[in-house]
Design an enzyme around this catalytic site. Structure first.
Site, PDB file in Angstrom:
ATOM      1  N   ARG A 123      10.599   7.501  47.827  1.00 34.52           N
ATOM      2  CA  ARG A 123      11.255   7.507  46.509  1.00 34.52           C
ATOM      3  C   ARG A 123      10.826   6.351  45.604  1.00 34.52           C
ATOM      4  O   ARG A 123      11.511   6.003  44.648  1.00 34.52           O
ATOM      5  CB  ARG A 123      12.779   7.535  46.647  1.00 34.52           C
ATOM      6  CG  ARG A 123      13.307   8.799  47.322  1.00 34.52           C
ATOM      7  CD  ARG A 123      14.815   8.899  47.202  1.00 34.52           C
ATOM      8  NE  ARG A 123      15.277  10.180  47.747  1.00 34.52           N
ATOM      9  CZ  ARG A 123      15.645  10.353  49.021  1.00 34.52           C
ATOM     10  NH1 ARG A 123      15.594   9.346  49.873  1.00 34.52           N
ATOM     11  NH2 ARG A 123      16.056  11.539  49.442  1.00 34.52           N
ATOM     12  N   LYS A 145       1.746   5.938  33.099  1.00 37.61           N
ATOM     13  CA  LYS A 145       1.528   7.341  33.460  1.00 37.61           C
ATOM     14  C   LYS A 145       0.725   7.423  34.746  1.00 37.61           C
ATOM     15  O   LYS A 145      -0.317   6.774  34.884  1.00 37.61           O
ATOM     16  CB  LYS A 145       0.755   8.073  32.355  1.00 37.61           C
ATOM     17  CG  LYS A 145       1.574   8.524  31.188  1.00 37.61           C
ATOM     18  CD  LYS A 145       0.690   9.370  30.280  1.00 37.61           C
ATOM     19  CE  LYS A 145       1.436   9.952  29.110  1.00 37.61           C
ATOM     20  NZ  LYS A 145       0.541  10.784  28.275  1.00 37.61           N
ATOM     21  N   GLU A 187     -12.555   6.346  25.039  1.00 34.73           N
ATOM     22  CA  GLU A 187     -11.131   6.038  24.843  1.00 34.73           C
ATOM     23  C   GLU A 187     -10.948   4.914  23.821  1.00 34.73           C
ATOM     24  O   GLU A 187     -10.008   4.940  23.015  1.00 34.73           O
ATOM     25  CB  GLU A 187     -10.486   5.643  26.173  1.00 34.73           C
ATOM     26  CG  GLU A 187     -10.418   6.765  27.209  1.00 34.73           C
ATOM     27  CD  GLU A 187      -9.383   7.837  26.891  1.00 34.73           C
ATOM     28  OE1 GLU A 187      -8.689   7.735  25.847  1.00 34.73           O
ATOM     29  OE2 GLU A 187      -9.276   8.780  27.689  1.00 34.73           O
ATOM     30  N   LYS A 229      -3.240   0.375  22.602  1.00 32.72           N
ATOM     31  CA  LYS A 229      -2.454   1.115  23.589  1.00 32.72           C
ATOM     32  C   LYS A 229      -1.122   0.418  23.859  1.00 32.72           C
ATOM     33  O   LYS A 229      -0.070   1.069  23.932  1.00 32.72           O
ATOM     34  CB  LYS A 229      -3.264   1.237  24.894  1.00 32.72           C
ATOM     35  CG  LYS A 229      -2.548   1.961  26.042  1.00 32.72           C
ATOM     36  CD  LYS A 229      -2.638   3.462  25.900  1.00 32.72           C
ATOM     37  CE  LYS A 229      -1.955   4.219  27.041  1.00 32.72           C
ATOM     38  NZ  LYS A 229      -2.838   4.537  28.158  1.00 32.72           N
ATOM     39  N   GLU A 239       6.630   9.048  25.581  1.00 30.63           N
ATOM     40  CA  GLU A 239       5.915  10.034  24.777  1.00 30.63           C
ATOM     41  C   GLU A 239       6.845  11.021  24.070  1.00 30.63           C
ATOM     42  O   GLU A 239       6.650  12.235  24.122  1.00 30.63           O
ATOM     43  CB  GLU A 239       4.884  10.780  25.633  1.00 30.63           C
ATOM     44  CG  GLU A 239       3.761  11.388  24.801  1.00 30.63           C
ATOM     45  CD  GLU A 239       2.598  11.882  25.641  1.00 30.63           C
ATOM     46  OE1 GLU A 239       2.218  13.036  25.456  1.00 30.63           O
ATOM     47  OE2 GLU A 239       2.088  11.108  26.468  1.00 30.63           O
ATOM     48  N   ARG A 243       3.563   7.993  20.825  1.00 24.04           N
ATOM     49  CA  ARG A 243       2.625   7.884  21.946  1.00 24.04           C
ATOM     50  C   ARG A 243       1.742   9.121  22.075  1.00 24.04           C
ATOM     51  O   ARG A 243       0.624   9.047  22.595  1.00 24.04           O
ATOM     52  CB  ARG A 243       3.387   7.635  23.255  1.00 24.04           C
ATOM     53  CG  ARG A 243       2.451   7.461  24.441  1.00 24.04           C
ATOM     54  CD  ARG A 243       3.133   6.938  25.677  1.00 24.04           C
ATOM     55  NE  ARG A 243       2.188   6.841  26.782  1.00 24.04           N
ATOM     56  CZ  ARG A 243       2.432   6.232  27.935  1.00 24.04           C
ATOM     57  NH1 ARG A 243       3.597   5.657  28.143  1.00 24.04           N
ATOM     58  NH2 ARG A 243       1.523   6.191  28.887  1.00 24.04           N
ATOM     59  N   ASN A 247      -3.260  11.041  22.733  1.00 21.54           N
ATOM     60  CA  ASN A 247      -3.891  12.235  23.307  1.00 21.54           C
ATOM     61  C   ASN A 247      -4.942  12.855  22.383  1.00 21.54           C
ATOM     62  O   ASN A 247      -5.418  13.965  22.661  1.00 21.54           O
ATOM     63  CB  ASN A 247      -2.827  13.281  23.644  1.00 21.54           C
ATOM     64  CG  ASN A 247      -1.976  12.865  24.831  1.00 21.54           C
ATOM     65  OD1 ASN A 247      -2.487  12.602  25.912  1.00 21.54           O
ATOM     66  ND2 ASN A 247      -0.677  12.772  24.619  1.00 21.54           N
ATOM     67  N   HIS A 250      -7.784  14.928  23.810  1.00 26.50           N
ATOM     68  CA  HIS A 250      -7.488  15.252  25.207  1.00 26.50           C
ATOM     69  C   HIS A 250      -7.120  16.721  25.412  1.00 26.50           C
ATOM     70  O   HIS A 250      -7.401  17.263  26.482  1.00 26.50           O
ATOM     71  CB  HIS A 250      -6.386  14.347  25.746  1.00 26.50           C
ATOM     72  CG  HIS A 250      -6.845  12.948  26.020  1.00 26.50           C
ATOM     73  ND1 HIS A 250      -7.381  12.130  25.044  1.00 26.50           N
ATOM     74  CD2 HIS A 250      -6.869  12.215  27.171  1.00 26.50           C
ATOM     75  CE1 HIS A 250      -7.705  10.963  25.586  1.00 26.50           C
ATOM     76  NE2 HIS A 250      -7.413  10.995  26.864  1.00 26.50           N
ATOM     77  N   HIS A 254      -9.380  18.023  28.156  1.00 27.35           N
ATOM     78  CA  HIS A 254      -8.819  18.481  29.434  1.00 27.35           C
ATOM     79  C   HIS A 254      -9.153  19.947  29.688  1.00 27.35           C
ATOM     80  O   HIS A 254      -9.355  20.352  30.842  1.00 27.35           O
ATOM     81  CB  HIS A 254      -7.302  18.284  29.444  1.00 27.35           C
ATOM     82  CG  HIS A 254      -6.885  16.854  29.631  1.00 27.35           C
ATOM     83  ND1 HIS A 254      -5.575  16.447  29.577  1.00 27.35           N
ATOM     84  CD2 HIS A 254      -7.611  15.734  29.893  1.00 27.35           C
ATOM     85  CE1 HIS A 254      -5.504  15.143  29.776  1.00 27.35           C
ATOM     86  NE2 HIS A 254      -6.730  14.692  29.971  1.00 27.35           N
ATOM     87  N   HIS A 267     -14.513  12.295  32.376  1.00 24.18           N
ATOM     88  CA  HIS A 267     -13.367  12.326  31.468  1.00 24.18           C
ATOM     89  C   HIS A 267     -13.778  11.859  30.066  1.00 24.18           C
ATOM     90  O   HIS A 267     -13.393  12.469  29.060  1.00 24.18           O
ATOM     91  CB  HIS A 267     -12.252  11.431  32.014  1.00 24.18           C
ATOM     92  CG  HIS A 267     -11.062  11.350  31.118  1.00 24.18           C
ATOM     93  ND1 HIS A 267     -10.251  12.431  30.845  1.00 24.18           N
ATOM     94  CD2 HIS A 267     -10.540  10.302  30.419  1.00 24.18           C
ATOM     95  CE1 HIS A 267      -9.282  12.063  30.017  1.00 24.18           C
ATOM     96  NE2 HIS A 267      -9.445  10.782  29.744  1.00 24.18           N
TER      97      HIS A 267
END
Length: 363
Positions: A123, A145, A187, A229, A239, A243, A247, A250, A254, A267
């Protein structure tokens, strides 16, 4: 790159944490001893190449702790439930418990995988991000993230799990192959495009020293890009608003990575093509001039980043975009540049407009 002075920048979050820029790998142990008095066991998760280069330097400062080094094969495909299961078995075999600490030593894949492992093991156990690539230092290690991939899409299974700290040693960038540098440049240029027009101009003006890896220019580049960032994440940790701007490129990128099963494309290459697609869509929506689109393409090309991709089908890519985590109620949520240095979130893009943007970057 050891010339840089260490900077500490606090990220405002539900559980605030520091980002240390210009640190030394050897100095992390001293930091841990000052900050935590109940750590006995540390798991370092890394790739073999990175571990060969940097694990010994890191462990010089960790001699007070029981340490196990877990090696993960390289490749985006290793961000998987299967690899997560194997990590869990290895960790248990080494006596990992709730007081253990995970150190993610590597790039974006290691940061995501080791971070997600830390978030769910018993956990949740403590995590330190030690990013060794440009992409990880300016982007993926910051913001909490963590995720693994699924056949339906990239980073579908994930969590917001802030580390105890991000520990950045610029000297690890010296060993990067240029392909890995390109990942980070994509990025960093994205950061400039969405929030810092002066940084965009910096990338235009400093191409020669950046390509020659001038240590002071690289320190400035990493610091300025990281600050974009950090500012955005500090305003919107989970987000819910601003935020999402991070992306940019992306949703398209993606889709390319998923369609290619994460093979044959990095990437950064996916994001770079995605930025160009988003810029064409922004032009079609009246958000950018043709000169601004050309400026974006010229900058990406100047650093050897992809601006078009061959052999893919626009309809298949559009379908892959359906799984994007930003989408709501079946509507695609896209990030579009608004000139140079600003961006916006929009729900107002039709499939035909998106297909037209795809066709601008496919051949």
């Amino acid at each position: 790159m050891s010339l840089a002075m260490q900077q500490k920048i606090e990220i405002a979050a539900d559980k605030p944490y520091p980002v240390y820029l210009g640190s030394s790998l050897e100095g992390l142990g001293e930091y841990l001893r000052h900050q935590f008095d109940d750590i006995e066991h540390i798991l370092i998760v890394s790739h073999q190449v990175v571990a060969d280069l940097y694990a010994q330097r890191l462990m010089k400062g960790l001699q007070d702790y029981r340490i196990n080094l877990l090696i993960v094969p390289a490749g985006e495909e290793e961000k998987s439930l299967d690899r997560l299961s194997r990590l869990t078995a290895e960790a248990l075999g080494h006596g990992t418990d709730r007081k253990s600490l995970v150190i993610a030593l590597g790039g974006g894949v290691i940061g995501d995988l080791a971070g997600f492992f830390a978030s769910i093991f018993m956990r949740g156990i403590r995590l330190i991000q030690v990013p060794t690539t440009l992409l990880a230092q300016v982007d993926s290690s910051i913001g909490g993230k963590v995720a693994v991939n699924h056949s339906a899409g990239k980073n579908i299974l994930g969590a917001f799990y802030p580390p105890q700290a991000v520990w950045t040693d610029f000297s690890t960038l010296e060993s990067l192959p240029w392909e890995e540098v390109e990942n980070g440049l994509a990025e960093s240029i994205k950061h400039a495009l969405i929030a810092d027009g002066d940084l965009f101009q910096f990338f235009e003006n400093e191409q020669k020293p950046i390509k020659h890896r001038d240590c002071l220019i690289w320190s400035e580049m990493v610091t300025r890009s990281s600050l974009v960032k950090i500012r955005i994440v500090s305003q919107d940790e989970r987000e819910q608003g601003i935020r999402a701007l991070l992306n940019l490129g992306h949703s398209f990128g993606h889709a390319i990575e998923t369609e290619m099963d994460y093979r044959g494309i990095t990437h950064g290459q996916g994001v770079s093509v995605g930025i160009v697609a988003a810029a064409h869509l922004a032009f079609a929506k009246g958000l950018m001039t043709s000169a601004e689109v050309d400026r974006v393409i010229a900058l990406l090309n100047s650093y050897g980043l992809l601006t078009k991709i061959k052999g893919l089908d626009s309809q298949n890519l559009l379908h892959k975009m359906q799984a994007d985590k930003k989408n709501q109620g079946g509507r695609k949520i896209l990030i579009l540049p608004q000139g140079i240095g600003q961006a916006l979130v929009t729900k107002e893009c039709s499939d035909s407009e998106i297909l037209a943007a795809w066709k601008q970057v496919l051949f």
